[in-house]
Design a protein around this motif. Structure first.
Motif, short mmCIF file in Angstrom:
data_model
loop_
_atom_site.label_atom_id
_atom_site.label_comp_id
_atom_site.label_asym_id
_atom_site.label_seq_id
_atom_site.Cartn_x
_atom_site.Cartn_y
_atom_site.Cartn_z
N ALA A 33 27.85 31.20 -72.94
CA ALA A 33 27.10 31.70 -74.09
C ALA A 33 26.02 30.72 -74.52
CB ALA A 33 28.06 31.97 -75.26
N ALA A 34 26.25 29.44 -74.26
CA ALA A 34 25.29 28.40 -74.63
C ALA A 34 24.24 28.16 -73.54
CB ALA A 34 26.02 27.09 -74.93
N GLY A 35 24.28 28.96 -72.46
CA GLY A 35 23.28 28.82 -71.40
C GLY A 35 23.56 27.68 -70.44
N GLN A 36 24.79 27.20 -70.40
CA GLN A 36 25.14 26.12 -69.49
C GLN A 36 25.20 26.61 -68.05
OE1 GLN A 36 25.42 22.94 -69.79
NE2 GLN A 36 26.42 22.32 -71.68
N LYS A 37 25.06 25.67 -67.12
CA LYS A 37 25.21 25.95 -65.69
C LYS A 37 26.51 25.25 -65.27
CE LYS A 37 20.95 27.28 -66.48
NZ LYS A 37 20.58 27.61 -67.87
N ILE A 38 27.56 26.05 -65.06
CA ILE A 38 28.91 25.51 -64.85
C ILE A 38 29.32 25.68 -63.39
CG2 ILE A 38 31.32 25.63 -65.63
CD1 ILE A 38 29.30 27.63 -67.76
N PHE A 39 30.02 24.70 -62.87
CA PHE A 39 30.58 24.78 -61.52
C PHE A 39 32.09 24.89 -61.66
CE2 PHE A 39 26.49 22.88 -61.21
CZ PHE A 39 25.95 23.44 -60.06
N LEU A 40 32.62 26.02 -61.23
CA LEU A 40 34.05 26.30 -61.34
C LEU A 40 34.67 26.18 -59.95
CD1 LEU A 40 36.52 27.25 -62.97
CD2 LEU A 40 35.79 29.61 -62.53
N ILE A 41 35.52 25.19 -59.77
CA ILE A 41 36.09 24.89 -58.46
C ILE A 41 37.59 25.14 -58.51
CG2 ILE A 41 36.39 23.12 -56.68
CD1 ILE A 41 33.85 21.78 -57.73
N SER A 42 38.07 25.91 -57.54
CA SER A 42 39.48 26.29 -57.56
C SER A 42 39.95 26.62 -56.16
CB SER A 42 39.66 27.52 -58.46
OG SER A 42 40.88 28.16 -58.21
N PRO A 43 41.16 26.20 -55.79
CA PRO A 43 41.73 26.71 -54.53
C PRO A 43 41.90 28.22 -54.61
CG PRO A 43 42.96 24.80 -55.35
CD PRO A 43 42.05 25.24 -56.46
N ARG A 44 42.06 28.84 -53.46
CA ARG A 44 42.29 30.28 -53.44
C ARG A 44 43.60 30.62 -54.15
NH1 ARG A 44 38.48 32.24 -50.06
NH2 ARG A 44 37.83 30.93 -48.31
N PRO A 210 37.28 23.80 -52.30
CA PRO A 210 36.93 22.61 -53.07
C PRO A 210 36.13 21.56 -52.31
CG PRO A 210 39.16 23.28 -53.60
CD PRO A 210 38.71 24.16 -52.45
N SER A 211 36.45 21.31 -51.04
CA SER A 211 35.74 20.27 -50.31
C SER A 211 34.27 20.64 -50.13
CB SER A 211 36.39 20.03 -48.94
OG SER A 211 36.39 21.22 -48.16
N LEU A 212 33.97 21.92 -49.83
CA LEU A 212 32.59 22.36 -49.69
C LEU A 212 31.85 22.32 -51.03
CD1 LEU A 212 32.80 25.44 -47.27
CD2 LEU A 212 32.01 23.12 -46.75
N MET A 213 32.51 22.75 -52.09
CA MET A 213 31.88 22.73 -53.40
C MET A 213 31.60 21.29 -53.85
SD MET A 213 31.25 25.76 -54.67
CE MET A 213 31.16 25.51 -56.45
N ASP A 214 32.52 20.39 -53.55
CA ASP A 214 32.31 18.99 -53.92
C ASP A 214 31.08 18.42 -53.22
OD1 ASP A 214 34.36 18.73 -55.75
OD2 ASP A 214 35.83 18.11 -54.26
N ARG A 215 30.88 18.80 -51.96
CA ARG A 215 29.70 18.32 -51.24
C ARG A 215 28.43 18.92 -51.85
NH1 ARG A 215 33.06 18.63 -46.58
NH2 ARG A 215 32.26 20.66 -45.90
N MET A 216 28.49 20.17 -52.27
CA MET A 216 27.30 20.83 -52.82
C MET A 216 26.85 20.21 -54.14
SD MET A 216 27.98 24.85 -51.95
CE MET A 216 26.32 25.37 -52.38
N ILE A 217 27.77 19.62 -54.89
CA ILE A 217 27.39 19.02 -56.17
C ILE A 217 27.35 17.50 -56.08
CG2 ILE A 217 28.29 20.96 -57.50
CD1 ILE A 217 30.76 19.30 -58.14
N GLY A 218 27.39 16.98 -54.85
CA GLY A 218 27.38 15.55 -54.64
C GLY A 218 25.97 14.96 -54.66
#
Length: 392
Positions: A33-44, A210-218
Motif C-alpha cells: 500500500a505504501a508503494g514499496q518494492k518487496i522481495f518475498l522468498i520462500s521454499p515451495r 531461495p538460492s536463485l532469488m538470493d543471487r538476483m538481489i545480490g
C-alpha cells in the motif's frame, strides 16, 4: 447442513482457511500500500502464493488496483511481456473497452488485439488475445519492454489510484533466452529502471527458489538493495498444531491429545503438507462416521495415501542414480543433518564429500530435496515417509 472440510491444499487458500501468517500478511499489505518494492522468498509449499492473494484481496477492498502474474507461465521473454501487458491493461477494464485502452497505452508498439466481449478466462479477465507481431529483434524487444514496464505508472496516474503488482515465481526471469529479447540481465535492468520511478505502485517479487532469488538481489545485480526482503519461515509448531485441533473441533470432531502435533511432525511442518494430511484425515474420519479423531486415525490415513502414491514414488526412485538413492536414504534417516561428515558417510556407505555434494545438488535441481537452514529436507514429506518405510 454437513460440515465442509476446513483444510485446503493444492490451490490458493482463502483467508478463512489460512493458518497464521498474520504478521507477514500485515507487513506485506502495508508495504504494498505504501508503494514499496518487496522481495518475498520462500521454499515451495510454504503458502507464498496464498499469502500474496490474501494481501491483494485486502488491498482491492481499499480501491487499490491489483494485478498478479506468474512469470513461470511464460516460456519466453516476449511471451512474458505479452502476458504482463494483458494482465495490466485488463485490470478492472470492461471487455468492451480493452481494445481502446490498450491502443491508447501501447500506441508506440502497435499491439495486435482480439477481444471476445462475451467471454472471460478462469481468472475473470476479459477473453483477450494480445501479441506484438512486429517485435522481431532484440532491439525491438528492448523497446517493447520499456513500454510494458512503464504501464503500471501510467495506469495508476490515469486512473488516479494506486496499484499493487505481484510477480510470482520471479526467479524464472533469469532463465529467459537472450535470443528472445534482452536476456536475463537486460530484463532485470529494464524492470528495475521502470519500477524505481513508480512511487504509486507497490510490487512484490516472489520466488520459491531461495538460492536463485538470493543471487538476483545480490551485489552487482540490478535489484540489489531495491527494497525490503521478506523470507517465509515455517509456522511455529505449537501454534500450527493448536490451529489444526481447533478446526477439527469447530467442524464437529473431538480430537485426542497430540493429534495436531503429530500431523505437523509427520508433514515436516511444511504448510502445504500439513494441510494435505489434515484434509485427508478429516475426510477419512467423516467417511467412517467417527466422532473422535486421534493419532491412530492419522496413521491409517497416511498408510492409505502411501499405498495410493506408491507407484509414483517408485517411479521417481527408479529414475535416480544409485549414488543419489543412497544419499536420499541417508538424508531421511539422519534428518538431513551433517550429510558430509565422515560418521554419516561411513554409517550409510556413502562416497566422498564431493560425490555426496554432487548428489545433493542433483536432488535439489530435481525439486526432490531443498535446503532448510543448515540441513536438507525432502520437498514432499509423504515421499520421505515412503523412503523411511521402504525395504532395502
Amino acid at each position: 447442513m454437513a460440515a465442509v472440510n476446513p483444510f485446503i491444499y493444492g490451490e490458493i487458500v482463502a483467508a478463512g482457511a489460512f493458518a497464521d501468517r498474520d504478521e507477514e500478511y500485515h507487513r506485506l499489505t502495508t508495504d504494498l500500500a505504501a508503494g514499496q518494492k518487496i522481495f518475498l522468498i520462500s521454499p515451495r509449499r510454504y503458502g507464498k502464493s496464498s499469502l500474496i492473494r490474501r494481501s491483494l484481496d485486502s488491498l482491492a477492498k481499499e480501491r487499490v488496483i491489483t494485478v498478479s502474474v506468474t512469470v513461470a507461465r511464460s516460456s519466453s521473454y516476449i511471451g512474458f511481456l505479452e502476458n504482463y501487458a494483458r494482465a495490466l491493461i485488463a485490470a478492472e477494464t470492461p471487455a468492451g473497452r480493452f481494445r481502446q485502452w490498450a491502443g491508447e497505452l501501447l500506441r508506440a508498439v502497435r499491439p495486435e488485439i482480439t477481444v471476445d466481449a462475451a467471454g472471460a478466462d478462469r481468472m475473470g479477465l476479459p477473453s483477450v488475445s494480445l501479441s506484438f507481431p512486429t517485435v522481431r529483434t532484440a532491439r525491438d524487444a528492448g523497446r517493447l519492454a520499456t513500454e510494458v514496464f512503464a504501464l503500471p505508472g501510467r495506469i495508476a496516474a490515469a486512473r488516479k489510484r494506486p496499484m499493487a503488482i505481484a510477480l510470482d515465481e520471479f526467479q524464472t526471469i533469469a532463465s529467459f533466452d537472450p535470443a528472445g529479447g534482452a536476456g536475463s540481465a537486460g530484463v532485470e535492468d529494464a524492470l528495475r529502471a521502470a519500477v524505481q520511478q513508480q512511487r504509486n505502485v507497490g510490487y512484490v517479487f516472489a520466488g520459491s527458489e531461495p538460492s536463485l532469488m538470493d543471487r538476483m538481489i545480490g551485489p552487482r545485480r540490478p535489484f540489489y538493495k531495491a527494497g525490503p526482503v521478506m523470507r517465509l519461515q515455517k509456522i511455529a509448531p505449537d501454534e500450527f498444531a493448536e490451529w489444526i485441533d481447533a478446526r477439527f473441533t469447530k467442524t464437529g470432531f473431538r480430537t485426542e491429545e497430540g493429534l495436531g502435533h503429530a500431523i505437523v511432525d509427520l508433514a515436516d511442518n511444511v504448510p502445504y503438507d500439513v494441510q494435505r494430511l489434515a484434509h485427508e484425515t478429516w475426510d477419512d474420519a467423516r467417511a467412517a462416521g467417527k466422532k473422535t479423531v486421534g493419532v491412530e486415525d492419522l496413521h491409517g490415513t497416511l498408510s492409505r495415501i502411501l499405498r495410493q502414491q506408491g507407484i509414483m514414488f517408485e517411479e521417481t526412485w527408479q529414475r535416480l542414480t544409485l549414488a543419489q538413492r543412497a544419499v536420499l536414504r541417508a538424508l531421511v534417516l539422519e534428518n538431513g543433518e551433517e550429510l558430509l561428515s565422515a560418521g554419516v558417510r561411513q554409517r550409510h556407505r556413502l562416497a566422498g564429500p564431493s560425490s555426496v555434494q554432487s548428489s545433493l545438488a542433483a536432488l535439489v535441481r530435481e525439486d526432490i530435496v531443498m535446503r532448510d537452514g543448515t540441513k536438507y529436507m525432502l520437498t514432499d514429506s509423504l515421499y520421505r515417509e515412503w523412503i523411511a518405510r521402504k525395504t532395502f
